[in-house]
Design an enzyme around this catalytic site. Structure first.
Site, PDB file in Angstrom:
ATOM      1  N   LYS A  46     -10.453  -1.229  10.694  1.00  0.00           N
ATOM      2  CA  LYS A  46     -10.638  -2.380   9.799  1.00  0.00           C
ATOM      3  C   LYS A  46     -10.990  -3.640  10.587  1.00  0.00           C
ATOM      4  O   LYS A  46     -11.188  -4.711  10.032  1.00  0.00           O
ATOM      5  CB  LYS A  46      -9.378  -2.605   8.961  1.00  0.00           C
ATOM      6  N   GLN A  83      -4.433  -5.451   6.452  1.00  0.00           N
ATOM      7  CA  GLN A  83      -5.422  -6.271   5.750  1.00  0.00           C
ATOM      8  C   GLN A  83      -5.426  -7.716   6.234  1.00  0.00           C
ATOM      9  O   GLN A  83      -6.233  -8.525   5.766  1.00  0.00           O
ATOM     10  CB  GLN A  83      -5.150  -6.245   4.238  1.00  0.00           C
ATOM     11  N   HIS A 134       0.880  -1.171   0.000  1.00  0.00           N
ATOM     12  CA  HIS A 134       0.000   0.000   0.000  1.00  0.00           C
ATOM     13  C   HIS A 134       0.923   1.228   0.000  1.00  0.00           C
ATOM     14  O   HIS A 134       2.046   1.149   0.502  1.00  0.00           O
ATOM     15  CB  HIS A 134      -0.837  -0.048   1.277  1.00  0.00           C
TER      16      HIS A 134
END
Lengths: 419, 162
Positions: free
Chosen positions: A239, A216, A136
């Protein structure tokens, strides 16, 4: 208990009642212009269960004061609850000690902390840092800033057409100047799970520490930082069903201790005079100023919630979602899935022949479906696959098979519009 | 909701069969436009006559349907117009896209009012505006432009695109 009874029991506990889970999340009942919301943008941010909202409301209603300061009841309560959250995070990733958990504003903040406090102290001109194509932008730009300032070279691990890192190439990048590896556990753009345990072992054999971007990965699988043996691991609360503005940096105590502070201010000091300031010990050394206390406590509540479902149950259910979605989408002609790694989380990045992702996103929105379209802050990945952007549906354990059917129907409608 | 009508047949048609698509050999004005938020880019080439009339105009690039249709209809509409008329249309189109001009008001946009629906989709306003933005740059001999440049007169700052 007989073996049969025991296996029945385990199949009972593994039975995952998604409707019951969904009722924990108020926002999932929302309608977008008369269409039932289908939320498939979980890789960007997940939704929050009511228990987490309630916890934060209770803190704000009955427990709030500044932490680490006063001797009064509220300050002591707030401090204790804040530290309880740190302890929950420590258990969640099986860190060795609470003080190895630094609260940050999120993953980006944590990576910047390492780039500053570790990078600017231990990485200098002529040194090299290894990153991967799957990073990212948040695990690229802080290192580029360091590279520009200190004359550090960045070397990049390439990927194959499935979107998997080329581990042989990774190994070739090491030399006597290699000072750090920065690698994402899971690609946010295409879902690839990287073999980080192997990569860490190899780096350590060369005396090189490893920072893992777990933004993630942490929402989807059990993380054990001691088993991984990483030097740094980071992820964000929002998240993981928690609030925004909070995340953690895990660092091995010996690494954190030898790093310089990141931000200066209150709480990160033991004593201050104009002649000399003595810095506080970890974790406080890295937590200057008043932190987002409610968010940290909410993060702890989110960790409790996820742990009550169990990460391995979540992982198994999400795998059934991605398998189903992949199978269904492969039945539609004119669709290309971007990223087909053997090991991937429930992220489906795809392109539709002749239709730009932004048009797909707008048309799916008209069906109540929330997907992300764009380069997903991972332009090097897009460049590898020679696409400017993709459409990404990222699933969470509160998504249902029926919602995937809605997505499939939605994509077919998009194709009809552009026939 | 107006959004429902954004993908009207006229827009889909211009997306499928864009007008004035391609390069221009005798161009004396050109600009590249980028939208870094989505990676869209297009180039505009113009042949501007001595008396400041847009004799010919073409565009090329990679973009979504809204951007491509906007570029196609824009080129068809400004061809043969004076630079001053084109600038008026640029301003009017921008105002319409951000909700400062209604289709019923006095304007020179003609069928371009079909794009009025983008105002309900703040993230898509820039898709529709990029060609106009790039046209403005080309007419003013600014070779590259971006939807995110602070000093760009077409820049829609946060909070303005309501």
């Amino acid at each position: 208990m007989t073996p049969i009874e025991s296996s029945l029991r385990s199949s009972e506990t593994s039975m995952f009642n998604v409707e019951q889970i969904r009722s924990d999340f108020p926002i999932l009942k929302l309608k977008i212009d008369d269409k039932q919301l289908v939320y498939f943008d979980n890789a960007a941010s997940s939704q929050m269960p009511k228990v987490v909202m309630d916890r934060m409301l209770r803190y704000q209603t009955m427990e709030h004061a500044n932490i680490n300061r006063a001797v009064h009841y509220l300050s002591e309560t707030a401090t204790a609850e804040y530290e309880k959250s740190r302890h929950k995070l420590k258990n969640f990733i099986n860190a060795n000690e609470d003080r190895e958990i630094i609260f940050t504003s999120g993953t980006t903040d944590a990576i910047n902390l390492v780039a500053h406090s570790y990078g600017r102290k231990f990485i200098s001109s002529g040194d090299e840092i290894i990153l991967t194509v799957l990073e990212h932008h948040s695990n690229i730009v802080p290192w580029q800033m360091l590279a520009k300032e200190n004359g550090v070279k960045i070397r990049v691990v390439p990927i194959n057409d499935a979107g998997e890192l080329l581990i042989d190439e990774y190994k070739k990048l090491f030399n006597k100047n290699t000072k750090l590896v920065g690698v994402t556990h899971v690609s946010n753009a295409i879902g690839t799970i990287n073999p980080i345990k192997k990569m860490i072992k190899f780096a350590h054999a060369h005396g090189v520490p490893v920072l893992v971007d777990g933004a993630q990965a942490a929402p989807h699988m059990k993380i054990d930082v001691q088993e991984l043996n990483c030097d740094f691991y980071t992820f964000s609360g929002h998240k993981l069903c928690g609030p925004t503005g909070i995340g953690i940096l895990y660092g091995k105590a010996n690494q954190l201790n030898r790093m310089k502070p990141f931000k200066g201010g209150g709480d990160m000091i033991t004593s201050v005079t104009f002649e000399k300031t003595i810095y506080n010990t970890i974790p406080h050394k890295f937590e200057a100023g008043t932190p987002p206390i409610a968010a940290a406590i909410g993060f702890g509540a989110a960790i409790d919630y996820l742990s009550s479902i169990d990460l391995s149950t979540i992982e198994a259910y999400e795998q059934s979602l991605i398998n189903y979605a992949t199978e269904q989408i492969n039945n539609i002609p004119g669709i290309r899935i971007i990223g087909s790694a053997a090991e991937k989380v429930a992220v489906l990045s795809f392109s539709v022949d002749g239709v730009h992702p932004h048009d797909i996103g707008t048309l799916l929105n008209q069906e109540g479906i929330a997907v992300r379209t764009g380069h997903h802050c991972a332009q090097p990945v897009m460049q590898h696959f020679k696409v400017p952007a993709t459409t990404r549906a990222s699933f969470s354990f509160y998504n249902s098979m029926a919602e995937i059917d809605t997505l499939i129907t939605g994509i077919q409608k998009v194709q009809k519009v552009f026939l | 909701m107006i959004t429902k009508s954004l993908y009207q047949e006229v827009i889909l048609d211009h997306n499928r069969n864009p007008r004035n698509y391609g390069s221009l050999d005798n161009a004396n004005r050109s600009a590249e436009g980028h939208n870094p938020l989505c990676g869209d880019h297009l180039s505009i080439k113009i042949n501007l006559s001595e008396n400041l009339i847009i004799d010919s105009i073409t565009f090329q690039g990679e973009s979504c349907a809204i951007c491509k249709a906007s570029a196609s209809m824009m080129t068809a509409n400004v061809k043969g117009k004076t630079q001053a008329d084109a600038e008026t249309m640029i301003k009017e189109f921008r105002d319409m896209a951000v909700g400062q001009l209604e289709p019923d008001d006095d304007h020179h946009l003609g069928r371009l009012t079909v794009f009025v629906g983008v105002r309900d989709l703040p993230t898509r306003v820039k898709c529709a505006i990029l060609p106009w933005h790039t046209l403005h740059a080309a007419l003013n001999s600014i070779t590259t432009t971006s939807t995110e440049a602070d000093d760009d007169p077409m820049h829609i700052s946060i909070g303005n695109a309501s």
